[in-house]
Scaffold this active site. Sequence first.
Site, PDB file in Angstrom:
ATOM      1  N   GLU A   1      29.875  38.364  26.666  1.00 63.43           N
ATOM      2  CA  GLU A   1      30.379  37.523  27.749  1.00 63.43           C
ATOM      3  C   GLU A   1      31.000  36.237  27.190  1.00 63.43           C
ATOM      4  O   GLU A   1      32.065  35.808  27.649  1.00 63.43           O
ATOM      5  CB  GLU A   1      29.234  37.214  28.729  1.00 63.43           C
TER       6      GLU A   1
ATOM      7  N   TRP B   1      31.614  30.063  54.075  1.00 65.38           N
ATOM      8  CA  TRP B   1      31.606  31.194  53.138  1.00 65.38           C
ATOM      9  C   TRP B   1      30.396  32.014  53.539  1.00 65.38           C
ATOM     10  O   TRP B   1      29.256  31.618  53.322  1.00 65.38           O
ATOM     11  CB  TRP B   1      31.479  30.683  51.686  1.00 65.38           C
TER      12      TRP B   1
ATOM     13  N   ARG C   1      35.107  25.279  49.038  1.00 64.27           N
ATOM     14  CA  ARG C   1      33.691  25.621  49.172  1.00 64.27           C
ATOM     15  C   ARG C   1      33.477  26.857  50.051  1.00 64.27           C
ATOM     16  O   ARG C   1      32.357  27.398  50.114  1.00 64.27           O
ATOM     17  CB  ARG C   1      32.915  24.457  49.777  1.00 64.27           C
TER      18      ARG C   1
ATOM     19  N   GLU D   1      39.826  35.048  27.178  1.00 67.99           N
ATOM     20  CA  GLU D   1      40.660  35.053  28.385  1.00 67.99           C
ATOM     21  C   GLU D   1      41.234  33.677  28.735  1.00 67.99           C
ATOM     22  O   GLU D   1      42.314  33.602  29.304  1.00 67.99           O
ATOM     23  CB  GLU D   1      39.944  35.686  29.589  1.00 67.99           C
TER      24      GLU D   1
ATOM     25  N   LYS E   1      34.913  35.114  27.708  1.00 73.59           N
ATOM     26  CA  LYS E   1      35.364  33.807  28.243  1.00 73.59           C
ATOM     27  C   LYS E   1      36.342  33.168  27.277  1.00 73.59           C
ATOM     28  O   LYS E   1      37.381  32.651  27.678  1.00 73.59           O
ATOM     29  CB  LYS E   1      34.185  32.842  28.441  1.00 73.59           C
TER      30      LYS E   1
ATOM     31  N   HIS F   1      29.090  46.658   9.449  1.00 77.17           N
ATOM     32  CA  HIS F   1      29.633  48.031   9.432  1.00 77.17           C
ATOM     33  C   HIS F   1      31.133  48.020   9.692  1.00 77.17           C
ATOM     34  O   HIS F   1      31.640  48.841  10.458  1.00 77.17           O
ATOM     35  CB  HIS F   1      28.905  48.898  10.460  1.00 77.17           C
TER      36      HIS F   1
ATOM     37  N   CYS G   1      29.199  26.356  51.660  1.00 75.40           N
ATOM     38  CA  CYS G   1      30.140  26.038  52.735  1.00 75.40           C
ATOM     39  C   CYS G   1      30.457  24.556  52.631  1.00 75.40           C
ATOM     40  O   CYS G   1      29.850  23.834  51.857  1.00 75.40           O
ATOM     41  CB  CYS G   1      29.515  26.313  54.097  1.00 75.40           C
TER      42      CYS G   1
ATOM     43  N   ASN H   1      25.104  23.793  55.555  1.00 77.75           N
ATOM     44  CA  ASN H   1      25.453  24.388  54.262  1.00 77.75           C
ATOM     45  C   ASN H   1      24.151  24.676  53.544  1.00 77.75           C
ATOM     46  O   ASN H   1      23.332  23.770  53.374  1.00 77.75           O
ATOM     47  CB  ASN H   1      26.314  23.404  53.458  1.00 77.75           C
ATOM     48  N   GLY H   2      23.953  25.917  53.119  1.00 75.12           N
ATOM     49  CA  GLY H   2      22.719  26.291  52.425  1.00 75.12           C
ATOM     50  C   GLY H   2      22.180  27.588  52.989  1.00 75.12           C
ATOM     51  O   GLY H   2      22.905  28.327  53.667  1.00 75.12           O
TER      52      GLY H   2
ATOM     53  N   LYS I   1      42.423  37.268  39.697  1.00 78.48           N
ATOM     54  CA  LYS I   1      41.006  37.111  40.042  1.00 78.48           C
ATOM     55  C   LYS I   1      40.393  38.431  40.485  1.00 78.48           C
ATOM     56  O   LYS I   1      39.271  38.750  40.155  1.00 78.48           O
ATOM     57  CB  LYS I   1      40.873  36.062  41.154  1.00 78.48           C
TER      58      LYS I   1
HETATM   59  C1  F6R Z   1      36.079  37.762  33.489  1.00 79.76           C
HETATM   60  C2  F6R Z   1      36.253  38.308  34.821  1.00 79.76           C
HETATM   61  C3  F6R Z   1      36.520  39.750  34.980  1.00 79.76           C
HETATM   62  C4  F6R Z   1      35.757  40.335  36.171  1.00 79.76           C
HETATM   63  C5  F6R Z   1      36.182  41.779  36.416  1.00 79.76           C
HETATM   64  C6  F6R Z   1      35.377  42.430  37.511  1.00 79.76           C
HETATM   65  O1  F6R Z   1      35.851  36.386  33.488  1.00 79.76           O
HETATM   66  O2  F6R Z   1      36.197  37.592  35.788  1.00 79.76           O
HETATM   67  O3  F6R Z   1      36.219  40.444  33.824  1.00 79.76           O
HETATM   68  O4  F6R Z   1      34.400  40.249  35.895  1.00 79.76           O
HETATM   69  O5  F6R Z   1      37.530  41.843  36.741  1.00 79.76           O
HETATM   70  O6  F6R Z   1      35.541  41.739  38.715  1.00 79.76           O
HETATM   71  P1  F6R Z   1      34.512  41.924  39.910  1.00 79.76           P
HETATM   72  O7  F6R Z   1      33.190  41.379  39.453  1.00 79.76           O
HETATM   73  O8  F6R Z   1      35.098  41.146  41.043  1.00 79.76           O
HETATM   74  O9  F6R Z   1      34.427  43.387  40.193  1.00 79.76           O
END
Ligand code: F6R
Length: 581
Positions: free
Chosen positions: A454, A71, A27, A461, A458, A477, A2, A97-98, A576
Amino acid sequence: MCGIVGYIGLREAAPIIVEGLKRLEYRGYDSFGVATISGGIELDKHQGRISDSSGSAIRLTGKIGIGHTRWATHGVPNDINAHPHMDCSGRIAVVHNGIIENYAELKRQLISRGHIFRSETDTEVVAHLVEEAYASEKDLLSAVQKVVPMLTGSYALLVIATGEDRIIAARYASPLVLGVGDGEFFAASDMTPVIDHTERAIFLEDGDVASISHEKIDLFHEGKTVQRPLELIDWSGEDTKKGGFPHYMLKEIYEQPQAFYNSVRSVTGEILPASVKNAESVTIIACGSSYNAGLIFKYLLENTCAIPVRLDFASEFKYFPPPVRGLVIGISQSGETADTISALKQAKVHNCTSLAITNVLGSSISRIADFTLFMRAGPEISVAATKSFIAQLAVLMQITSFLRNGEFEDVLRKGHQAIEEVLLMDLSEAVRLCLNARSIFYVGRGPFYPVSLEGSLKMKEISYIHAEGYAAGELKHGPFALLSPETPVVAICMPGETYGVMMSNIKEMKARGAPVIALGEEGDLELSEVVDIFIPLPVTHPFVQVLTSLIILQLLAYYTAVGLNRDVDKPRNLAKSVTVE
Ligand code: F6R
């Protein structure tokens, strides 16, 4: 996570605090509130974003005040759970906050002594504890000094009280900075709300308590007076956005020690449902990064607890439901991913017990699941998941530890330190190699295979360079046909059972002309001599090496994307939260 702001000076406090909270919205932004001293305490708080409200919604008077943008972690976002929180008498107000880890026990004790609680938050216990201490101490500084040793967890606290011309601030494991102006002082989670008013700042350290009056700041540590340096912060206006970082993604990468620390501590034996403690098998459903977190969990749980884990893409699970029984875990940062929600509903049709792991209190997934564990990453704004991923791992590793009678508790409680250590590593050589790559392979074995998935996710994307994660043994393979000097391989090669085969795989790749960037344990001369670029990671527990190698791969993707001038926080074609199937 927060944001908190405090002001004491000659100007009206509320407008300064409101502007400051708007700066701190990154935040947390599900609710907000302000309290000022004007004779008694005036309080105004609301669900929603402070920047969405008319701005003049808060009309409090007084030259001393505290504010908060939230948050949610304990209690859904609503007006009542919004900060500031007051004691029974309405004479003391607190923002925090915490996470107060022992709040449940403290709350039980306070209720038994007659205190009336209004909210579901952990923070409210602080207001009532200060109320009790104030009754005996008759002094706000002494009262707060008496209360902080009772708290376990993390806190940045600001406390005001009727009849006290000052703000008391306290910090432990949550950031808190004091701004020193001309005849006025500020307190805030970071410099962002302060920089318009002054460049002079004092950064509190863990365990510090400050008394901020109209004239001066007095600092104390464990009851004794201390001095902290007055620093000059020469941020430009641009720097003040995103807490001084050039991108939210980098800011969020740097918040990972805190996200891990808080998330580990949020999973206690008390809140872990019996269906998890007694699980004989687990099915995980998730998408994207959350799926990768699930795959790391599969390796950890199967290898340490011999509990079989099945993993499904949520998008497949709904239409091709496997014959599942027992516990189904849906992992979702946002808690709003359409595929994960549908799959979890499908699992319920099969009479499975469902557990959601999510970052957002009150999100759809938490309303569908039988049980929910909330990670404590705070809001994640950059599209690419970083701190939420580390927070998911914190929760999943804690579950693994509980199922092994707390075996990894000490390791996990210190995990944030190793994460902090690798944040500042120089990756420029590796970044240069990636900048010119046509395609990049990421390889690892065991839990480092999903780490490579992962890392490659990153990279692709945010840099738009084609990248693939592979189980190291699989590369020969088929994908070997693609290896060339323009196709670097990022290999994660840690000591352990698979070290020897990883070394052989790396040599095979080198023999086919691919430059190799290797992440290995520091001091590994054998590995560093074979590869083109060696990135040494601290010698720690294998669980923590999963975390540190992930941080390196996030940073590698970030700096490559910056080098290519990409829109790091909002990569093309991505959103997002994916709320359509
Ligand atoms: C990659 C990324 C996406 C999410 C995916 C699932 O950096 O952010 O692959 O992980 O869209 O999203 P959540 O976790 O919100 O269900």
